[in-house]
Design a protein around this motif. Structure first.
Motif, PDB file in Angstrom:
ATOM      1  N   ASP A 244      25.068  -3.682 -56.557  1.00 56.35           N
ATOM      2  CA  ASP A 244      24.989  -2.417 -57.298  1.00 56.35           C
ATOM      3  C   ASP A 244      23.580  -2.256 -57.855  1.00 56.35           C
ATOM      4  O   ASP A 244      23.087  -1.146 -57.990  1.00 56.35           O
ATOM      5  CB  ASP A 244      25.965  -2.428 -58.474  1.00 56.35           C
ATOM      6  CG  ASP A 244      27.376  -2.695 -58.023  1.00 56.35           C
ATOM      7  OD1 ASP A 244      27.837  -1.970 -57.136  1.00 56.35           O
ATOM      8  OD2 ASP A 244      27.996  -3.646 -58.534  1.00 56.35           O
ATOM      9  N   GLU A 245      23.002  -3.369 -58.249  1.00 54.48           N
ATOM     10  CA  GLU A 245      21.668  -3.331 -58.864  1.00 54.48           C
ATOM     11  C   GLU A 245      20.817  -4.454 -58.291  1.00 54.48           C
ATOM     12  O   GLU A 245      21.348  -5.461 -57.823  1.00 54.48           O
ATOM     13  CB  GLU A 245      21.779  -3.547 -60.383  1.00 54.48           C
ATOM     14  CG  GLU A 245      22.427  -2.425 -61.131  1.00 54.48           C
ATOM     15  CD  GLU A 245      22.747  -2.821 -62.563  1.00 54.48           C
ATOM     16  OE1 GLU A 245      22.118  -3.757 -63.089  1.00 54.48           O
ATOM     17  OE2 GLU A 245      23.640  -2.185 -63.136  1.00 54.48           O
ATOM     18  N   LEU A 246      19.513  -4.237 -58.383  1.00 53.62           N
ATOM     19  CA  LEU A 246      18.595  -5.294 -57.949  1.00 53.62           C
ATOM     20  C   LEU A 246      17.594  -5.588 -59.053  1.00 53.62           C
ATOM     21  O   LEU A 246      17.098  -4.671 -59.707  1.00 53.62           O
ATOM     22  CB  LEU A 246      17.837  -4.855 -56.690  1.00 53.62           C
ATOM     23  CG  LEU A 246      18.645  -4.805 -55.394  1.00 53.62           C
ATOM     24  CD1 LEU A 246      17.823  -4.156 -54.296  1.00 53.62           C
ATOM     25  CD2 LEU A 246      19.085  -6.181 -54.965  1.00 53.62           C
ATOM     26  N   LEU A 247      17.346  -6.879 -59.240  1.00 52.03           N
ATOM     27  CA  LEU A 247      16.323  -7.311 -60.207  1.00 52.03           C
ATOM     28  C   LEU A 247      15.208  -7.974 -59.405  1.00 52.03           C
ATOM     29  O   LEU A 247      15.481  -8.881 -58.619  1.00 52.03           O
ATOM     30  CB  LEU A 247      16.904  -8.372 -61.127  1.00 52.03           C
ATOM     31  CG  LEU A 247      17.837  -7.965 -62.233  1.00 52.03           C
ATOM     32  CD1 LEU A 247      18.540  -9.186 -62.791  1.00 52.03           C
ATOM     33  CD2 LEU A 247      17.038  -7.339 -63.335  1.00 52.03           C
ATOM     34  N   PHE A 248      13.996  -7.497 -59.584  1.00 52.55           N
ATOM     35  CA  PHE A 248      12.868  -8.134 -58.903  1.00 52.55           C
ATOM     36  C   PHE A 248      12.078  -8.936 -59.925  1.00 52.55           C
ATOM     37  O   PHE A 248      11.780  -8.446 -61.015  1.00 52.55           O
ATOM     38  CB  PHE A 248      11.931  -7.079 -58.283  1.00 52.55           C
ATOM     39  CG  PHE A 248      12.440  -6.501 -56.992  1.00 52.55           C
ATOM     40  CD1 PHE A 248      13.725  -6.739 -56.538  1.00 52.55           C
ATOM     41  CD2 PHE A 248      11.620  -5.695 -56.213  1.00 52.55           C
ATOM     42  CE1 PHE A 248      14.188  -6.202 -55.355  1.00 52.55           C
ATOM     43  CE2 PHE A 248      12.077  -5.151 -55.025  1.00 52.55           C
ATOM     44  CZ  PHE A 248      13.360  -5.399 -54.605  1.00 52.55           C
ATOM     45  N   ILE A 249      11.718 -10.151 -59.531  1.00 51.02           N
ATOM     46  CA  ILE A 249      10.931 -10.994 -60.424  1.00 51.02           C
ATOM     47  C   ILE A 249       9.722 -11.510 -59.643  1.00 51.02           C
ATOM     48  O   ILE A 249       9.824 -11.835 -58.462  1.00 51.02           O
ATOM     49  CB  ILE A 249      11.809 -12.153 -60.987  1.00 51.02           C
ATOM     50  CG1 ILE A 249      11.044 -13.002 -61.994  1.00 51.02           C
ATOM     51  CG2 ILE A 249      12.377 -13.026 -59.915  1.00 51.02           C
ATOM     52  CD1 ILE A 249      11.917 -13.992 -62.759  1.00 51.02           C
ATOM     53  N   ASN A 250       8.597 -11.511 -60.312  1.00 50.49           N
ATOM     54  CA  ASN A 250       7.379 -12.002 -59.675  1.00 50.49           C
ATOM     55  C   ASN A 250       6.561 -12.792 -60.691  1.00 50.49           C
ATOM     56  O   ASN A 250       6.270 -12.288 -61.773  1.00 50.49           O
ATOM     57  CB  ASN A 250       6.562 -10.820 -59.140  1.00 50.49           C
ATOM     58  CG  ASN A 250       5.340 -11.275 -58.388  1.00 50.49           C
ATOM     59  OD1 ASN A 250       5.439 -12.134 -57.517  1.00 50.49           O
ATOM     60  ND2 ASN A 250       4.185 -10.732 -58.731  1.00 50.49           N
ATOM     61  N   GLN A 251       6.222 -14.000 -60.349  1.00 50.73           N
ATOM     62  CA  GLN A 251       5.453 -14.898 -61.215  1.00 50.73           C
ATOM     63  C   GLN A 251       6.033 -14.949 -62.630  1.00 50.73           C
ATOM     64  O   GLN A 251       5.307 -14.848 -63.620  1.00 50.73           O
ATOM     65  CB  GLN A 251       3.983 -14.477 -61.249  1.00 50.73           C
ATOM     66  CG  GLN A 251       3.322 -14.661 -59.898  1.00 50.73           C
ATOM     67  CD  GLN A 251       1.874 -14.213 -59.868  1.00 50.73           C
ATOM     68  OE1 GLN A 251       1.380 -13.594 -60.798  1.00 50.73           O
ATOM     69  NE2 GLN A 251       1.211 -14.515 -58.783  1.00 50.73           N
ATOM     70  N   GLY A 252       7.335 -15.054 -62.678  1.00 52.76           N
ATOM     71  CA  GLY A 252       8.020 -15.202 -63.959  1.00 52.76           C
ATOM     72  C   GLY A 252       8.208 -13.917 -64.746  1.00 52.76           C
ATOM     73  O   GLY A 252       8.731 -13.946 -65.854  1.00 52.76           O
ATOM     74  N   ARG A 253       7.769 -12.772 -64.175  1.00 55.94           N
ATOM     75  CA  ARG A 253       7.914 -11.491 -64.897  1.00 55.94           C
ATOM     76  C   ARG A 253       8.842 -10.561 -64.143  1.00 55.94           C
ATOM     77  O   ARG A 253       8.800 -10.515 -62.925  1.00 55.94           O
ATOM     78  CB  ARG A 253       6.552 -10.812 -65.042  1.00 55.94           C
ATOM     79  CG  ARG A 253       5.633 -11.505 -66.003  1.00 55.94           C
ATOM     80  CD  ARG A 253       4.460 -10.583 -66.328  1.00 55.94           C
ATOM     81  NE  ARG A 253       3.596 -11.191 -67.319  1.00 55.94           N
ATOM     82  CZ  ARG A 253       2.523 -11.908 -67.035  1.00 55.94           C
ATOM     83  NH1 ARG A 253       2.162 -12.081 -65.771  1.00 55.94           N
ATOM     84  NH2 ARG A 253       1.789 -12.449 -67.974  1.00 55.94           N
ATOM     85  N   MET A 254       9.605  -9.784 -64.895  1.00 51.92           N
ATOM     86  CA  MET A 254      10.473  -8.771 -64.275  1.00 51.92           C
ATOM     87  C   MET A 254       9.605  -7.622 -63.803  1.00 51.92           C
ATOM     88  O   MET A 254       8.806  -7.090 -64.578  1.00 51.92           O
ATOM     89  CB  MET A 254      11.432  -8.225 -65.331  1.00 51.92           C
ATOM     90  CG  MET A 254      12.588  -9.128 -65.632  1.00 51.92           C
ATOM     91  SD  MET A 254      13.873  -8.947 -64.434  1.00 51.92           S
ATOM     92  CE  MET A 254      14.221  -7.226 -64.637  1.00 51.92           C
ATOM     93  N   ILE A 255       9.787  -7.228 -62.540  1.00 50.58           N
ATOM     94  CA  ILE A 255       8.972  -6.100 -62.082  1.00 50.58           C
ATOM     95  C   ILE A 255       9.813  -4.894 -61.694  1.00 50.58           C
ATOM     96  O   ILE A 255       9.283  -3.807 -61.489  1.00 50.58           O
ATOM     97  CB  ILE A 255       8.039  -6.512 -60.921  1.00 50.58           C
ATOM     98  CG1 ILE A 255       8.840  -7.103 -59.762  1.00 50.58           C
ATOM     99  CG2 ILE A 255       6.970  -7.476 -61.402  1.00 50.58           C
ATOM    100  CD1 ILE A 255       7.984  -7.314 -58.521  1.00 50.58           C
ATOM    101  N   HIS A 256      11.122  -5.076 -61.555  1.00 52.83           N
ATOM    102  CA  HIS A 256      11.976  -3.927 -61.255  1.00 52.83           C
ATOM    103  C   HIS A 256      13.409  -4.254 -61.627  1.00 52.83           C
ATOM    104  O   HIS A 256      13.886  -5.360 -61.393  1.00 52.83           O
ATOM    105  CB  HIS A 256      11.891  -3.584 -59.757  1.00 52.83           C
ATOM    106  CG  HIS A 256      12.831  -2.483 -59.354  1.00 52.83           C
ATOM    107  ND1 HIS A 256      12.500  -1.161 -59.456  1.00 52.83           N
ATOM    108  CD2 HIS A 256      14.098  -2.530 -58.880  1.00 52.83           C
ATOM    109  CE1 HIS A 256      13.531  -0.425 -59.046  1.00 52.83           C
ATOM    110  NE2 HIS A 256      14.503  -1.234 -58.696  1.00 52.83           N
ATOM    111  N   HIS A 257      14.095  -3.267 -62.170  1.00 54.66           N
ATOM    112  CA  HIS A 257      15.532  -3.394 -62.391  1.00 54.66           C
ATOM    113  C   HIS A 257      16.136  -2.023 -62.139  1.00 54.66           C
ATOM    114  O   HIS A 257      15.901  -1.094 -62.884  1.00 54.66           O
ATOM    115  CB  HIS A 257      15.833  -3.860 -63.825  1.00 54.66           C
ATOM    116  CG  HIS A 257      17.293  -4.091 -64.071  1.00 54.66           C
ATOM    117  ND1 HIS A 257      17.781  -4.418 -65.292  1.00 54.66           N
ATOM    118  CD2 HIS A 257      18.367  -4.051 -63.240  1.00 54.66           C
ATOM    119  CE1 HIS A 257      19.097  -4.570 -65.233  1.00 54.66           C
ATOM    120  NE2 HIS A 257      19.467  -4.345 -63.993  1.00 54.66           N
ATOM    121  N   GLY A 258      16.878  -1.918 -61.057  1.00 55.81           N
ATOM    122  CA  GLY A 258      17.487  -0.633 -60.747  1.00 55.81           C
ATOM    123  C   GLY A 258      18.408  -0.767 -59.554  1.00 55.81           C
ATOM    124  O   GLY A 258      18.606  -1.856 -59.022  1.00 55.81           O
ATOM    125  N   SER A 259      18.961   0.364 -59.112  1.00 53.67           N
ATOM    126  CA  SER A 259      19.875   0.311 -57.972  1.00 53.67           C
ATOM    127  C   SER A 259      19.082   0.199 -56.678  1.00 53.67           C
ATOM    128  O   SER A 259      17.891   0.532 -56.628  1.00 53.67           O
ATOM    129  CB  SER A 259      20.734   1.568 -57.947  1.00 53.67           C
ATOM    130  OG  SER A 259      19.904   2.671 -57.639  1.00 53.67           O
TER     131      SER A 259
END
Lengths: 360, 469
Positions: A244-259
């Motif tokens: 339903d949702e995707l969380l993107f993480i890069n180098q320990g930081r959140m870069i996206h949270h959405g569908s």
């Protein structure tokens, strides 16, 4: 009520046909009822607030925050070393945060790890097996260790073997199982105590296509039963279908949270359409250059690609109507979607340009 | 509501009835695995074959010392070497198989994990011992042996196997293979040293036997707890129980002075020494998870300063037990029960303390990074092993050179050298050594105490957070 919790009555006919072919649903453990807070949807299933974790000067996770509603299937995406496993291990009470608060079903993972463990099923990226143990003995050991006894234990082991389709392999030694069977066994182990939240770290890694489809199938059933599934994977297309949702993480930081949908669309309010026509495509190009809200992008073999300045389906349909009215012999009008890999790379590029994090 | 009975479990699932449900999950798992391993099967078959061989030799020459020697040699190898050594990877294998996390997610805590592994290993040793019993009976019928005495020896070996397997399983908590080998070698030499001192190669007195059994019970508890605390998550508290039990056993040992047994002094030192070296090398826990039960009132918080997990409280604990123990020993000295002079007594007490805390100076000055990790204990063990080798080297050089006392005066600042020199009569209990040992002891406690300030601050913060929540 979320879509995953919907009953068969309000489900599309084709979905009903598909459901009939699914394995039996997993009966709930009656002795440990689901948290009422989770069922009422008041408390997030997983809540991560300003989480940081560092090891010997290396920052694995840098102040990430997110929240997952009960019953959602959420994908966790990032490159190797991005901090996915560290975050998941902290949620699973197997590691601890240097800073920040993590709660599962409203319970703090640091202060009450024992209570949190009852709420979650954990499946690590490298599932553990014992050389001299059969499938049945493996599940029996974990059922005993989770506090099941007597008939209840035997019933629960049997239910799990049926659900994961391992009944015929019950007396096989674990080291003789294929990777796919092993992953199903590991998922079964994680489900033994009927947890509200499942944390799956790279469950599809190293699986053949058939095993992947089977695993996806099982996860879909669990989602339909209302379980919250937090899943990490490198295979973005699969996550897009499941989550339903995707969380993107890069180098320990959140870069996206959405569908997945919003990710595919991208940040701009534009729709890319692939048009094929019968006859000379030049007419299509000339029309597109004159039409309002439409931009000609490039030519293809029997037509071209146009960009519409809107995401509204009605606006898009209106463009098609105008095209036909202008006597263009449209044979195909197909809305293009960015694939998730492209979207991920695009976000990474934006991050590099802006030098910060983008959380949508 | 349907009145039909619940469906019966399938045939496959009823296979699980091999072990009753009330047995520990870990014990069941280990027995299922252990009885299937080739090592157990081979050991069992070989032992049976050798037993038959010994009986045949005994039948040809009843009462022969060779047959008796062979018989007990194979029993010792099986019960005191092979079986305990099977636990060498007991805990670390759960890491290499990636199963430790999975087990920790269940209701099993690390104590139950460790205890289960130890029980399973000893249940298999018991099976081997039962397999030996018929041959004991046959030896009796062949003549020349005392059946009751043989049975007693077998029982003592089983007790030895219990302790040896606890030591090996406890040490198996470390993933580092070299560290495990060093620990086992250290324990082996410690055992030989202790046996030599205690029994003086003669028949032990009843109070010595009682003290040995007491120490064995503590040893089993200590090594299993030690393993459990090293594999356990940082939210588990094993330290309070470990430290209180050590004080209890040391107090019971000291009570043996009333039987005028000087070795009680050594036993109590060993018990507290083991407990202290564990306490001063424990990684600090997650304060909020562990300190919750102590947050209630100031007395509990003061108690936590000595008995909650972590090396920062271990320093206070060391100070406390050193004061209690030296006070008790010096008091008994006044009562003239220990047989040592006052100066000699003081020096021995200070040497024992300084010997244990001495590596802390090196660790907290030069290896600061390891203090919050499992390598804290590893570094400590490596330093102690190096000091032991150095001590042996010094004595080897000093004994071959003339003027041994002068050499020992120069290098006698190593507590182990001073203690051995004093024991051999090469060093006198004078103020030079007393002050040097006291200084080493105080410095080795003050340096880590100073470094522990941020951790005390964390404890304070944790109490505040707990009170707020």
């Amino acid at each position: 009520m979320s879509e995953e919790n919907s009953t068969q009555e309000d489900t599309a006919p084709e979905e009903i046909v598909e459901k009939e072919n699914l394995p039996p649903t997993l009966p709930k453990r009656e002795t440990v009822p689901s948290s009422p807070a989770i069922e009422s949807g008041v408390v997030p299933a997983i809540e991560v607030n300003n989480l940081s974790r560092w090891f010997e000067g290396v920052h694995a996770v840098r102040g990430i925050s997110f929240s997952i509603a009960p019953g959602k299937v959420v994908g966790f995406v990032g490159a190797n070393g991005a901090g996915k496993t560290t975050t998941m291990r902290i949620i699973a009470t197997l590691d601890y945060p240097n800073r920040g608060v993590v709660k599962v079903g409203g319970v703090d993972v640091v202060q009450y790890p024992g209570q949190v463990r009852k709420k979650i099923g954990w499946m690590p990226d490298h599932y553990g097996t014992y050389k001299h143990m059969t499938v049945l003995e493996y599940l029996d050991f974990f059922a005993r260790a989770l506090g099941y006894s007597g008939e209840e234990r035997l019933e629960r082991v049997e239910e799990i073997m049926e659900f994961t389709d391992l009944t015929t392999l019950s007396n096989r030694l674990i080291n003789k199982l294929s990777k796919g069977m092993g992953q199903r066994l590991c998922l079964g182990r994680a489900l033994l105590h009927d947890p509200d939240v499942l944390i799956l770290d790279e469950p599809a890694a190293g699986l053949d296509p058939k095993a992947r489809v089977e695993l996806k199938h099982l996860i879909r059933i669990l989602a339909e039963e209302g379980k919250t599934v937090f899943i990490s994977s490198h295979i973005l297309s699969e996550l897009g279908e499941m989550c339903d949702e995707l969380l993107f993480i890069n180098q320990g930081r959140m870069i996206h949270h959405g569908s997945a949908e919003s990710l595919k669309r991208g940040a701009e309010e534009k729709t890319m359409v692939n048009v094929k026509v019968a006859g000379d495509p030049k007419a299509l190009e000339e029309w597109a250059e004159m039409a309002p809200n439409v931009k000609w992008k490039d030519s293809t073999k029997a037509g071209g690609r146009i960009e519409i300045d809107s995401l509204d389906p009605e606006e898009i349909a209106l463009v098609l109507k105008r095209m036909i009215k202008a006597d263009i012999a449209v044979t195909e009008f197909h809305q293009e979607e960015r694939n998730l890999e492209d979207a991920f790379i695009e976000i990474l590029g934006e991050i590099e340009e802006s030098g910060g994090s983008i959380v949508s | 509501m349907s009145n039909s009975p619940p469906p019966l479990p399938s045939a496959a699932v009823t296979d699980l009835a091999d072990f009753p449900g009330r047995l520990s999950p870990m014990l069941v798992k280990e027995l299922r695995q252990g009885l299937r391993t080739n090592l157990f099967t081979i050991a069992f078959i070989l032992l049976q074959a050798f037993m038959i061989l010994c009986i045949l030799i005994g039948a040809a020459d009843p009462g022969s010392s060779e047959a008796t020697g062979f018989f007990w040699f194979f029993v010792v190898v099986s019960l005191l070497v092979i079986q305990p050594l099977r636990g060498f990877n007991a805990l670390s294998s759960e890491y290499t198989l990636n199963t430790m996390d999975l087990i920790q997610m269940t209701e099993l805590n690390s104590w139950r994990i460790t205890l289960g592994k130890w029980t399973a290993l000893n249940a298999q040793s018991l099976l081997l011992a039962i397999g030996i019993l018929p041959y004991l009976v046959m030896r009796y019928f062949l003549g020349g042996v005392n059946f009751v005495s043989d049975l007693g020896t077998l029982g003592l070996m089983l007790i030895g196997s219990l302790l040896a397997s606890a030591v090996i399983i406890g040490c198996s908590a470390f993933k580092n293979y070299v560290l495990r080998v060093i620990l086992l070698v250290g324990c082996f030499f410690g055992y030989i040293f202790l046996t030599a001192i205690l029994f003086d190669f003669g028949t032990p007195s009843s109070s010595k036997i009682t003290l040995t059994i007491l120490f064995s019970i503590y040893g089993i508890f200590f090594f299993l707890s030690f393993g459990a605390s090293r594999i356990g998550p940082m939210s588990e508290n094993h330290a309070t129980r470990k430290r209180l039990v050590a004080i209890l056993f040391a107090a019971i040992s000291l009570a043996f002075y009333s039987w005028n047994d000087e070795d009680a002094f050594l036993f109590s030192a060993l018990i507290l020494g083991l407990s202290v070296l564990d306490a001063i090398t424990e990684p600090p826990p997650i304060p909020e998870a562990v300190l919750r039960p102590f947050a209630g009132n100031p007395i509990k918080r003061l108690f936590a300063h000595f008995f909650s997990p972590g090396w920062h409280t271990g320093i206070w604990y060391t100070g406390l037990v050193f004061l209690l123990w030296s006070g008790a020993v010096l008091l008994l000295q006044e009562l003239n029960l220990t047989g040592y002079g006052l100066g000699e007594g003081c020096l021995i007490v200070l040497c024992c303390g300084a010997m244990i805390t001495f590596p802390l100076i090196i660790i907290h000055l030069f290896l600061k990074k390891v203090t919050n990790t499992q390598m804290h204990f590893g570094s400590y063990a490596f330093i102690q092993a190096a000091v032991a080798l150095l001590t042996m080297l010094i004595f080897a050089v000093a004994s071959s050179a003339s003027g041994i006392s002068e050499i020992l005066y120069m290098v006698g600042l190593l507590p182990s050298v001073t203690l051995l020199g004093l024991n051999d009569g090469d060093i006198d209990a004078n103020w030079y050594f007393i002050l040097a040992m006291a200084a080493i002891l105080v410095i080795s406690l003050l340096i880590p105490l100073f470094r522990a300030f941020p951790l005390y601050k964390e404890m304070k913060e944790a109490y505040r957070e707990i009170r707020k929540s």
